[in-house]
Every structure is written in C-alpha cells, then in structure tokens.
Design an enzyme around this catalytic site. Structure first.
Site, PDB file in Angstrom:
ATOM      1  N   LYS A 194       0.856  -1.175   0.000  1.00 27.91           N
ATOM      2  CA  LYS A 194       0.000   0.000   0.000  1.00 27.91           C
ATOM      3  C   LYS A 194       0.901   1.237   0.000  1.00 27.91           C
ATOM      4  CE  LYS A 194      -2.242   3.506   2.115  1.00 27.91           C
ATOM      5  NZ  LYS A 194      -2.115   4.383   0.953  1.00 27.91           N
ATOM      6  N   ASN A 226       5.062   8.901  13.240  1.00 31.79           N
ATOM      7  CA  ASN A 226       5.010   8.184  14.515  1.00 31.79           C
ATOM      8  C   ASN A 226       3.592   7.819  14.903  1.00 31.79           C
ATOM      9  OD1 ASN A 226       7.775   9.274  14.583  1.00 31.79           O
ATOM     10  ND2 ASN A 226       7.741   8.314  16.596  1.00 31.79           N
ATOM     11  N   VAL A 239       0.912   7.150  13.070  1.00 31.89           N
ATOM     12  CA  VAL A 239       0.390   6.003  12.318  1.00 31.89           C
ATOM     13  C   VAL A 239       1.198   4.743  12.655  1.00 31.89           C
ATOM     14  CG1 VAL A 239       0.008   5.044  10.016  1.00 31.89           C
ATOM     15  CG2 VAL A 239      -0.551   7.437  10.471  1.00 31.89           C
ATOM     16  N   GLY A 240       2.499   4.887  12.757  1.00 28.33           N
ATOM     17  CA  GLY A 240       3.359   3.735  13.051  1.00 28.33           C
ATOM     18  C   GLY A 240       2.970   3.059  14.360  1.00 28.33           C
ATOM     19  N   GLU A 267       9.642   2.348  10.757  1.00 28.80           N
ATOM     20  CA  GLU A 267      10.645   3.418  10.653  1.00 28.80           C
ATOM     21  C   GLU A 267       9.873   4.721  10.631  1.00 28.80           C
ATOM     22  OE1 GLU A 267      13.747   3.419  11.080  1.00 28.80           O
ATOM     23  OE2 GLU A 267      13.972   1.234  11.059  1.00 28.80           O
ATOM     24  N   CYS A 284      13.527  11.730   6.256  1.00 35.68           N
ATOM     25  CA  CYS A 284      13.471  11.387   7.685  1.00 35.68           C
ATOM     26  C   CYS A 284      14.833  11.622   8.320  1.00 35.68           C
ATOM     27  CB  CYS A 284      13.015   9.959   7.859  1.00 35.68           C
ATOM     28  SG  CYS A 284      13.820   8.860   6.736  1.00 35.68           S
ATOM     29  N   GLU A 311       9.151  16.992  14.803  1.00 37.60           N
ATOM     30  CA  GLU A 311       9.530  16.846  13.403  1.00 37.60           C
ATOM     31  C   GLU A 311       8.674  17.778  12.545  1.00 37.60           C
ATOM     32  OE1 GLU A 311       8.658  13.157  11.219  1.00 37.60           O
ATOM     33  OE2 GLU A 311      10.761  13.265  10.635  1.00 37.60           O
TER      34      GLU A 311
END
Ligand code: NAP
Ligand code: MG
Length: 486
Positions: free
Chosen positions: A178, A233, A235-236, A253, A287, A388
C-alpha cells in the site's frame, strides 16, 4: 504538461483492476496544484482481502523456488526500471515535487537495491553451532514469514518501497503493498516494472487507497504475517499495536529530529554545506534531514553568517526546472504544517533570520512553496527544536562546549541520524559513544544512506529493527534452530 492523464488501478493476482468502489482520487502536482498527474482507484477493505488471498495462494510455490531463481525476477525488474528511469523520475518530480536530479538519483538507487537483493538470494542464511552432543549437527536456517504487508510514505516513493519489497521477495515472502496516495502514480509505475518482470501471479500485489482503509486493513488482516511501515510516529504506533495484538511481526521506521554539531575546530565551510544539503535538499522532507544545528559558542556567529549567505542563494521553484535547488512541499498538508511551525517558532521567541514564507516569484503562486527558513536563538525546548517539521527549516542552537552539544543533540524523543563536524579525535570518539542515533555521521551530513548498510533509528524513531543491507534478513525471515542426529 502531459495530456495523457491516466487512471491507475490495483495490481492483484497478476492483473490490473479498478476497485468496485468506483471511487477515484486525483494525484496533484505540488508545484502547480491545478495539474492532475493521474487518477488513483480508491480501494475498499475487500480489495485488500482479495490481494491478501492472492498472496496467500502464491506463497507456497514462491518459497519453494531457490533464492537464485527468485533473484532472477529481481534482476529483470532492475533492468526494466533502469530502462524507464527518466519516465519514473519525471513522474516523481511532478507528483511530489523533489528536483529532477534527486528523483533520478533515487530511481537509480531503486535499481541498485533490486540488484543488491537479487544477489542476496545466493548468500548464507544460517550458521552451524557446535552441539554439546558430539554426534549431532546443530545449525540455524531461515524461512520466510509468509505474506508481508508493505506500507510506504511519499517522501522516497521509489527507494523506500523497493528497499522493503526486494528483501521481502528474495527471502521468499509474498507482498501486499500500500503506497502513499500522494505518490500513487509513481508507485503504479514501479508496479508496472515488477509486473513486466513476470513475477508469478499473487507474489506482488498493489492496493491503492486511503491509509486508514487500505493500510488499516493490511495491519489487521489475520493472514498478513508481517507488516513493514515507514511514515509518521502516530500512524506507526497504531500499526505496531494492531500487529502486536494479533501476534504478527512488525517493523516501523518513523520520524527524526536530526542534529548536526558544529564544533569550534570544524571546517566551517564544509559544515555550512552539509547543513544546507542535509537540511534543505528534498525540501527538508527526508526522515534523516538535518533540523537542529548545534554550534559551539566560539564559532557560532561565523557559522551563522556564512550559512545565511548561502541559504539566501538557494533557488526555490518547480523541480523540473534545471536551476531549481529545492522544490515545493509534497502536499498541502505538509505545506501548512511547515508554515504553522514557522509561526510557532516566532511565537516561542526564536528569531527568524530568513525565509519561512511563500516566495514572491509569480511562477510559484500555484504551488506549495516555502522559502527555506533559518531560526536563530533557538532554545532546545521549543517546539521547532523538538518536533519533526518535515520542511526546509533550520533551528540554530548555541552550545557552550562539546559535552553540552552532545547533551543538546540527545535532548529529543527521536534518534535517527546525527552528524558532527570536527577534526578532534577525542570529540569524534565521544560523539560516536554518546549520541543517541542509529546513524552516526562524522564530517558528513545527517542524510545519506547506503543501501548495503543497516538503516534505522533509536528511541521513538523506530521499532528498533533495522532495514536494508543484510540486516533486512532479520525482519523478513524467521530463524529455525535445527538439531539433527542420525
Ligand atoms: P504517514 O501519514 O504516517 O503515512 C505513511 C503511510 O501510512 C502512507 O502509505 C499512508 O497512506 C499510510 N497510512 C496513513 N494512515 C494509516 C492508518 N491509519 N493505517 C495504516 N496506514 C496508514 O506519513 P507520511 O505523511 O506519508 O510521511 C511523512 C512521515 O514519514 C514523516 O513523519 C517522516 O519522518 C516519516 N518518514 C520516516 C522515514 C524513516 O525511515 N524513518 C522515512 C520516510 C518518512 P496515505 O498517505 O495514502 O494516507
Ligand atoms: Mg501530489
């Protein structure tokens, strides 16, 4: 611009299809929001389910092939992508804004990653361990996980999905991918290359659609054995929790807030160039981008003035134009986030020395452009020094000495990359030991990744796993310890 505006579908079980939802989403050019570069099918959960079914059905035969045989498909895909490099790079620039040379470099990287992992099919997958039983043979071997879900972001729309899919495939997994919707057309071109390479039906599948619907379903699907994710972050964390709850393997990551330290004895000009290249190339959307510039007091003003002089000279514009140094932010959201952070920085009391606004150039009025920003007098606790931003924003922070500089470097929740400019071997050794970062860079910018070396972060930048190089085998396989006796 091109008049050939196509609709791109899903690639499931060896066929291109359009979702039964009938819904489409336009992918826009961030350099000119009025330009549609393509239409993407918007899938439903049932499309993911079909892709997973295809991947499940394909996995038995795929894992039975030798690594060398699987490698042949990757070599073919590499050759096809190499042939289409200009087309893929131009689409990447039009779809997410990075400059054409950067897009070409990234696509060439994609080719190299495919070749690297093709070779990996012939390298060792285990060790012999002496048993306490002298008549027994004890060894480890590795087997594929099964079906791997790949969820990738827009900032490296070619390299990141390839550095996930190529190792997944070579080690014998089948894939449901995806890609980020923002770079869905670029993703479809990559999928076309893989399709042309002739992977058996169901081995690699692409499902296009929204993150929460398609990505969410991949993360929760009981037949997806591993999920590899790169992105934010928020969503991770959600994906990690979903995968953990059902006992699936996952790899995340995520963000960074990467520091460069400029020590008093640094070569200032080299440090300036590394700060600009690391912080502003790709419009700060790596990143591994430099965002905190920690400078020792003794050279602070000299460094700041030379940095400013160079930043003033950077040309903002459409990434397709040869004189453009940095393109637009990749999408409207990202653009608004960057502009919001600029306001936040000012409100918090940092001094905006340059940039941080839309360019006046009439050619830039329809795109998501920001003039690169340099903030002076930044306190490490300010939001612009902690969070970030993912944009062309540099925060200058003054350090008393090297020890203080390293303390400041570590004063964030992230730990992806960190750089130092110094000639002092003592400083270098202290930095290597003490900095909290998965990528430690001495007299080199924070960005810059080599495909044959492990990549990943510490602290909340990652799930503490590593991607790329031979490290990828850790995620994409399971270890069996075998004890054999006659
Ligand atoms: P993102 O919003 O987290 O999206 C990443 C991927 O996850 C996209 O494919 C997205 O799909 C999908 N997604 C969104 N919501 C989801 C959900 N609820 N469930 C499952 N999947 C979902 O991040 P982004 O905006 O694309 O990328 C920017 C971020 O990525 C930055 O924070 C950056 O630091 C990080 N990043 C990290 C690395 C690294 O290696 N450490 C590399 C590159 C980027 P849609 O976009 O289609 O919604
Ligand atoms: Mg776009």
């Amino acid at each position: 611009m091109s008049t050939d505006i196509r609709t791109y579908g899903n690639y499931i079980n060896g066929e291109w299809t359009i979702s039964a939802s009938g819904k489409q989403s336009a992918s826009l050019n961030p350099a000119n929001r009025n330009e549609v570069v393509g239409y993407l099918t918007m899938s439903e959960q049932s499309d993911v389910d079909r892709a997973v079914e295809a991947a499940v059905a394909a996995k038995k035969a795929w894992r039975k092939l030798s690594g060398a045989a699987r490698g042949e498909y990757l070599y073919k895909a590499a050759a096809i992508l190499e042939r289409r490099i200009d087309e893929v790079a131009a689409m990447m620039t039009r779809e997410m804004g990075k400059t054409l040379p950067e897009a070409k470099g990234e696509t060439a990287r994609g080719v190299a990653i495919l070749k690297y992992y093709a070779g990996e099919g012939m390298r060792k997958i285990g060790d012999i361990i002496p048993s306490t039983d002298s008549e027994a043979l004890m060894f480890t071997t590795r087997v594929p996980l099964g079906v791997v879900g790949v969820i990738s972001p827009w900032n490296f729309p070619v390299a990141i999905p390839i550095w996930k899919m190529a190792p997944a495939l070579i080690y014998g997994n089948t894939v449901v991918w995806k890609p980020a919707l923002d770079t869905g057309v670029t993703a479809a071109l990559i999928m076309e290359c893989l399709a042309e390479a002739g992977f058996p039906a169901g081995v690699v599948n692409l499902v296009s659609g929204s993150g929460s619907v398609v990505g969410g379903r991949i993360a929760e699907h009981p037949a997806v054995d591993g999920v590899t994710f790169t992105g934010s972050n928020a969503v991770g964390k959600q994906i990690g929790q979903t995968a953990l709850a059902r006992g699936a393997k996952y790899q995340l990551e995520m963000g960074g807030k990467n520091p460069i330290i400029v020590a008093a004895d640094a070569d200032i000009d080299l440090a300036v160039d590394a700060t600009i290249s690391g912080g502003i190339r790709s419009t700060g959307q790596k990143c591994t981008a430099t965002s905190r510039v920690i400078v020792e007091k003794a050279v602070y003003e000299t460094f700041r003035d030379r940095l400013l002089a160079k930043v003033r000279g950077l040309k903002v514009g459409d990434g397709l134009q040869p004189d453009t140094w940095l393109g637009p932010c990749a999408n409207e959201n990202q653009w608004k986030t960057v502009l919001d952070y600029i306001e936040k920085g000012k409100a918090e009391g940092a001094e905006l020395l340059y940039g941080g606004h839309q360019p006046e150039d009439p050619a830039c009025q329809d795109g998501y452009y920001v003039v690169p920003a340099v903030f002076d007098k930044v306190d490490s606790k300010m939001a612009i020094a902690q969070e970030e931003i993912f944009g062309p924003v540099l925060a200058l922070i003054q350090a008393e000495d090297l020890e203080h500089a390293i303390e400041l470097a570590n004063d964030v929740e992230f730990g992806l990359s960190a750089s130092i400019y110094t000639q002092n071997i003592g400083h270098i050794l202290a930095f290597i030991q003490d900095v909290d970062a998965g990528l430690v860079r001495i007299n080199a910018e924070t960005a810059g990744v080599e495909l044959q070396a492990p990549f990943g972060g510490m602290k909340s930048s990652s799930s503490h796993s590593r991607e790329q190089g031979q490290a990828a085998i850790e995620f994409f396989t399971a270890v069996k310890t075998v004890f054999v006796k006659a």
